[in-house]
Design a protein around this motif. Structure first.
Motif, PDB file in Angstrom:
ATOM      1  N   VAL A 265       0.853  -1.202   0.000  1.00 34.65           N
ATOM      2  CA  VAL A 265       0.000   0.000   0.000  1.00 34.65           C
ATOM      3  C   VAL A 265       0.883   1.245   0.000  1.00 34.65           C
ATOM      4  CG1 VAL A 265      -1.709   1.340   1.295  1.00 34.65           C
ATOM      5  CG2 VAL A 265      -1.896  -1.154   1.204  1.00 34.65           C
ATOM      6  N   SER A 266       1.894   1.247   0.864  1.00 31.38           N
ATOM      7  CA  SER A 266       2.815   2.389   0.934  1.00 31.38           C
ATOM      8  C   SER A 266       3.549   2.594  -0.384  1.00 31.38           C
ATOM      9  CB  SER A 266       3.831   2.180   2.066  1.00 31.38           C
ATOM     10  OG  SER A 266       3.185   2.139   3.322  1.00 31.38           O
ATOM     11  N   LEU A 267       3.895   1.492  -1.047  1.00 33.44           N
ATOM     12  CA  LEU A 267       4.578   1.583  -2.342  1.00 33.44           C
ATOM     13  C   LEU A 267       3.706   2.308  -3.365  1.00 33.44           C
ATOM     14  CD1 LEU A 267       6.818   0.853  -4.395  1.00 33.44           C
ATOM     15  CD2 LEU A 267       5.648  -1.345  -4.735  1.00 33.44           C
ATOM     16  N   LEU A 268       2.427   1.919  -3.444  1.00 28.63           N
ATOM     17  CA  LEU A 268       1.526   2.560  -4.410  1.00 28.63           C
ATOM     18  C   LEU A 268       1.288   4.027  -4.063  1.00 28.63           C
ATOM     19  CD1 LEU A 268      -1.179  -0.183  -5.156  1.00 28.63           C
ATOM     20  CD2 LEU A 268       0.904   0.363  -6.420  1.00 28.63           C
ATOM     21  N   LEU A 269       1.136   4.317  -2.774  1.00 28.88           N
ATOM     22  CA  LEU A 269       0.966   5.711  -2.354  1.00 28.88           C
ATOM     23  C   LEU A 269       2.215   6.530  -2.690  1.00 28.88           C
ATOM     24  CD1 LEU A 269      -0.765   5.250   1.131  1.00 28.88           C
ATOM     25  CD2 LEU A 269      -1.813   6.152  -0.954  1.00 28.88           C
ATOM     26  N   THR A 270       3.391   5.910  -2.532  1.00 32.90           N
ATOM     27  CA  THR A 270       4.638   6.590  -2.879  1.00 32.90           C
ATOM     28  C   THR A 270       4.694   6.898  -4.363  1.00 32.90           C
ATOM     29  OG1 THR A 270       5.817   5.495  -1.077  1.00 32.90           O
ATOM     30  CG2 THR A 270       7.156   6.386  -2.874  1.00 32.90           C
ATOM     31  N   GLY A 275       4.632  10.796  -8.356  1.00 30.39           N
ATOM     32  CA  GLY A 275       4.087  11.160  -9.664  1.00 30.39           C
ATOM     33  C   GLY A 275       3.549  12.579  -9.672  1.00 30.39           C
ATOM     34  N   ILE A 276       2.803  12.943  -8.634  1.00 33.42           N
ATOM     35  CA  ILE A 276       2.285  14.314  -8.535  1.00 33.42           C
ATOM     36  C   ILE A 276       3.436  15.315  -8.473  1.00 33.42           C
ATOM     37  CG2 ILE A 276       1.033  15.948  -7.062  1.00 33.42           C
ATOM     38  CD1 ILE A 276      -0.793  13.669  -6.238  1.00 33.42           C
ATOM     39  N   ALA A 277       4.446  15.016  -7.648  1.00 28.26           N
ATOM     40  CA  ALA A 277       5.590  15.922  -7.519  1.00 28.26           C
ATOM     41  C   ALA A 277       6.308  16.079  -8.859  1.00 28.26           C
ATOM     42  CB  ALA A 277       6.551  15.391  -6.456  1.00 28.26           C
ATOM     43  N   THR A 304      -8.156  10.620 -17.447  1.00 27.11           N
ATOM     44  CA  THR A 304      -9.132   9.689 -18.031  1.00 27.11           C
ATOM     45  C   THR A 304      -8.447   8.439 -18.587  1.00 27.11           C
ATOM     46  OG1 THR A 304     -10.694  11.446 -18.585  1.00 27.11           O
ATOM     47  CG2 THR A 304     -10.864   9.399 -19.835  1.00 27.11           C
ATOM     48  N   VAL A 305      -7.443   8.644 -19.433  1.00 22.89           N
ATOM     49  CA  VAL A 305      -6.788   7.522 -20.122  1.00 22.89           C
ATOM     50  C   VAL A 305      -6.121   6.566 -19.127  1.00 22.89           C
ATOM     51  CG1 VAL A 305      -4.908   6.898 -21.693  1.00 22.89           C
ATOM     52  CG2 VAL A 305      -6.433   8.800 -22.255  1.00 22.89           C
ATOM     53  N   PHE A 306      -5.402   7.111 -18.165  1.00 22.15           N
ATOM     54  CA  PHE A 306      -4.654   6.242 -17.246  1.00 22.15           C
ATOM     55  C   PHE A 306      -5.565   5.620 -16.189  1.00 22.15           C
ATOM     56  CE2 PHE A 306      -1.184   9.234 -18.646  1.00 22.15           C
ATOM     57  CZ  PHE A 306      -0.665   8.328 -19.567  1.00 22.15           C
ATOM     58  N   ALA A 307      -6.748   6.201 -15.988  1.00 20.44           N
ATOM     59  CA  ALA A 307      -7.737   5.540 -15.128  1.00 20.44           C
ATOM     60  C   ALA A 307      -8.235   4.262 -15.798  1.00 20.44           C
ATOM     61  CB  ALA A 307      -8.902   6.482 -14.848  1.00 20.44           C
ATOM     62  N   VAL A 344      -0.633   3.878 -11.709  1.00 18.67           N
ATOM     63  CA  VAL A 344      -0.748   4.736 -10.516  1.00 18.67           C
ATOM     64  C   VAL A 344       0.193   5.933 -10.635  1.00 18.67           C
ATOM     65  CG1 VAL A 344      -0.330   4.846  -8.035  1.00 18.67           C
ATOM     66  CG2 VAL A 344      -1.562   2.893  -8.998  1.00 18.67           C
ATOM     67  N   ALA A 345       1.449   5.691 -11.065  1.00 17.31           N
ATOM     68  CA  ALA A 345       2.413   6.785 -11.219  1.00 17.31           C
ATOM     69  C   ALA A 345       1.964   7.774 -12.286  1.00 17.31           C
ATOM     70  CB  ALA A 345       3.794   6.218 -11.557  1.00 17.31           C
ATOM     71  N   LEU A 346       1.440   7.273 -13.404  1.00 19.99           N
ATOM     72  CA  LEU A 346       0.987   8.149 -14.493  1.00 19.99           C
ATOM     73  C   LEU A 346      -0.232   8.960 -14.093  1.00 19.99           C
ATOM     74  CD1 LEU A 346       1.529   5.668 -17.455  1.00 19.99           C
ATOM     75  CD2 LEU A 346       2.744   7.835 -17.099  1.00 19.99           C
ATOM     76  N   LEU A 347      -1.092   8.398 -13.254  1.00 27.63           N
ATOM     77  CA  LEU A 347      -2.218   9.173 -12.718  1.00 27.63           C
ATOM     78  C   LEU A 347      -1.711  10.334 -11.869  1.00 27.63           C
ATOM     79  CD1 LEU A 347      -4.824   6.424 -11.711  1.00 27.63           C
ATOM     80  CD2 LEU A 347      -5.119   8.202 -13.434  1.00 27.63           C
ATOM     81  N   GLY A 348      -0.673  10.070 -11.055  1.00 27.86           N
ATOM     82  CA  GLY A 348      -0.078  11.131 -10.250  1.00 27.86           C
ATOM     83  C   GLY A 348       0.516  12.235 -11.114  1.00 27.86           C
ATOM     84  N   ILE A 349       1.268  11.851 -12.149  1.00 29.69           N
ATOM     85  CA  ILE A 349       1.862  12.836 -13.057  1.00 29.69           C
ATOM     86  C   ILE A 349       0.773  13.673 -13.731  1.00 29.69           C
ATOM     87  CG2 ILE A 349       3.171  13.103 -15.210  1.00 29.69           C
ATOM     88  CD1 ILE A 349       4.771  10.588 -14.350  1.00 29.69           C
TER      89      ILE A 349
END
Length: 439
Positions: A265-270, A275-277, A304-307, A344-349
């Motif tokens: 869970v922590s890995l995905l949150l990281t 990704g946001i940063a 949308t696409v990465f969801a 998950v990372a691409l959603l953050g980006i």
């Protein structure tokens, strides 16, 4: 064109950044530690089952945004802001001392009260921190400042969750360590706030209305009277709806689909936070220094696409049983797991691309004398959208008994429609505002 490193070390910006960073860090250290104390039953007395208490904790933290945001906006416009910040940081120390008493007495109601007060403190800090950026930054620094702010906040939230869990795990029931941590972070926030430069007072003659509900309606009505600002606020709030929908499901997604433990869970949150940063940083690099919405469409498309990509990647995962997977197991589990992590990372980006220009637009185009009240309206709408996200997820997952992948797909479709209409209406207004500024 401002250099991010120079801006981050400047006397104008650094104290405000550090104050925000330590505040977000402490919020999440305390919230995470409290949730773990509840979940693992560290207190013999209970006020209800774990799920109810966790949901109550989430509600208590967000409730002040509904009640106090409008009044907080008025106060932030009426009084000198650096002094207000220092007073709020002193209040944070007091609240953490109250939490310490709650830990040592084993009184859950005191810890819940401290959580509500932390939410209240954050509510009053919110309008100040976003209204102050256009005052301490030059117009061509606003995009960079917001990118650094969003990146720092994302990292602080992530570190707070990790640190809160780590201190609770290491302390083995010794509450002195979590108490020293939250008090220490509050004190660091106060120290950094003392270096914030004195600010001009935008509306010294404003009379604060202490009727919270009447003020909230007036603040919302004022925001609706500014068409472009109102669209920007709706765009910001959609981001919080979207983010809350996805982040809330990550623990269950990890358990049910990846068969992973808490570290996964922590890995995905990281991955999401980093990704946001990264997206926030790239947004400034690609989109330029001037306030604009160039990158917002790319962020909206990505959301949308990465969801859909994430929903699809869940169908690729193999059915497994036995002991829960560790991070090492997931990393060695094959391509299907990497698809989930990449999504998950691409959603953050994409989120970084989307939200940084929106916040910069809100600050740049809000009337100077009402800027903090516009931020207050933004916080009210954010809270409404986040609560709506929880209700929406409950309906999809619990009442209709649909899958997490279906929830993600439905959210992606709604996001495409919502952001498409938003950008169709916002783009000509933003162009007109840019042309007016140019002349």
């Amino acid at each position: 064109m401002p250099n991010n490193q120079v801006l981050l070390t400047s006397r104008r910006f650094l104290p405000m950044f550090l104050t925000q960073f330590f505040g977000a860090l402490n919020d999440n250290v305390y919230k995470q530690s409290l949730l773990l104390v509840i979940t693992y039953g560290w207190f013999s007395q209970t006020l209800g089952n774990v799920s109810t208490l966790n949901n109550l904790a989430a509600l208590l933290f967000i409730l002040p945004y509904f009640i106090f945001s409008a009044t907080a906006g008025q106060i932030a416009d009426k009084y000198e802001r650096s002094r207000l910040i220092r007073l709020l940081k002193i209040l944070e120390i007091v609240i953490m001392l109250l939490a310490t008493i709650g830990f040592f007495l084993g009184q859950l109601w005191l810890l819940m009260l401290a959580l509500f007060l932390m939410g209240t403190q954050s509510t009053f800090f919110g309008p100040i921190k976003y209204a102050i950026l256009p005052e301490i930054l030059k117009p061509n620094e606003l995009m960079s400042g917001n990118a650094i702010f969003q990146s720092g906040t994302s990292i602080a939230i992530l570190l707070g969750m990790i640190l809160g869990g780590a201190v609770i795990a290491i302390s083995q029931g010794e509450f002195i360590w979590i108490s020293l941590t939250v008090i220490g972070l509050a004190f660091l926030g106060y120290l950094s706030s003392r270096a914030i430069l004195k600010q001009p007072i935008p509306a010294p003659d404003l009379k604060v209305d202490w009727n919270f509900f009447r003020t909230s309606f007036q603040t919302i009505r004022y925001a609706k009277s500014l068409p472009m600002i109102f669209l920007i606020l709706m765009g910001n709030s959609w981001y919080w709806f979207y983010g809350a929908t996805y982040l809330t499901q990550i623990p269950q997604l990890t358990h049910l689909h990846l068969h992973g433990n808490e570290n996964v869970v922590s890995l995905l949150l990281t991955l999401f936070s980093v990704g946001i940063a990264f997206g926030s940083w790239m947004c400034r690099k690609i989109g330029g220094a001037q306030v604009n919405i160039k990158m917002v469409p790319f962020g909206a498309i990505g959301l949308t696409v990465f969801a859909f990509y994430l929903a699809y990647s869940l169908t690729l995962l193999p059915a497994v049983s036995g002991d829960l997977y560790t991070i090492s197991d997931v990393l060695n589990g094959g391509a299907a797991y990497y698809h989930v992590m990449a999504a998950v990372a691409l959603l953050g980006i994409s989120g970084g691309f989307y939200i940084v220009p929106m916040y910069a637009m809100m600050q740049a185009h809000s009337p100077h004398t009402h800027r903090a009240r516009v931020v207050a309206a933004n916080n009210i709408f954010n809270a409404i959208f986040m609560v709506s996200s929880a209700i929406f997820s409950i309906v999809i997952l619990s009442l209709l008994k649909l899958s997490i992948a279906t929830l993600f797909s439905i959210t992606a479709i709604i996001s495409a429609v919502f952001t498409g209409i938003l950008l169709f209406k916002l783009k000509p207004m933003a162009k007109q505002a840019a042309d007016n500024n140019a002349h």
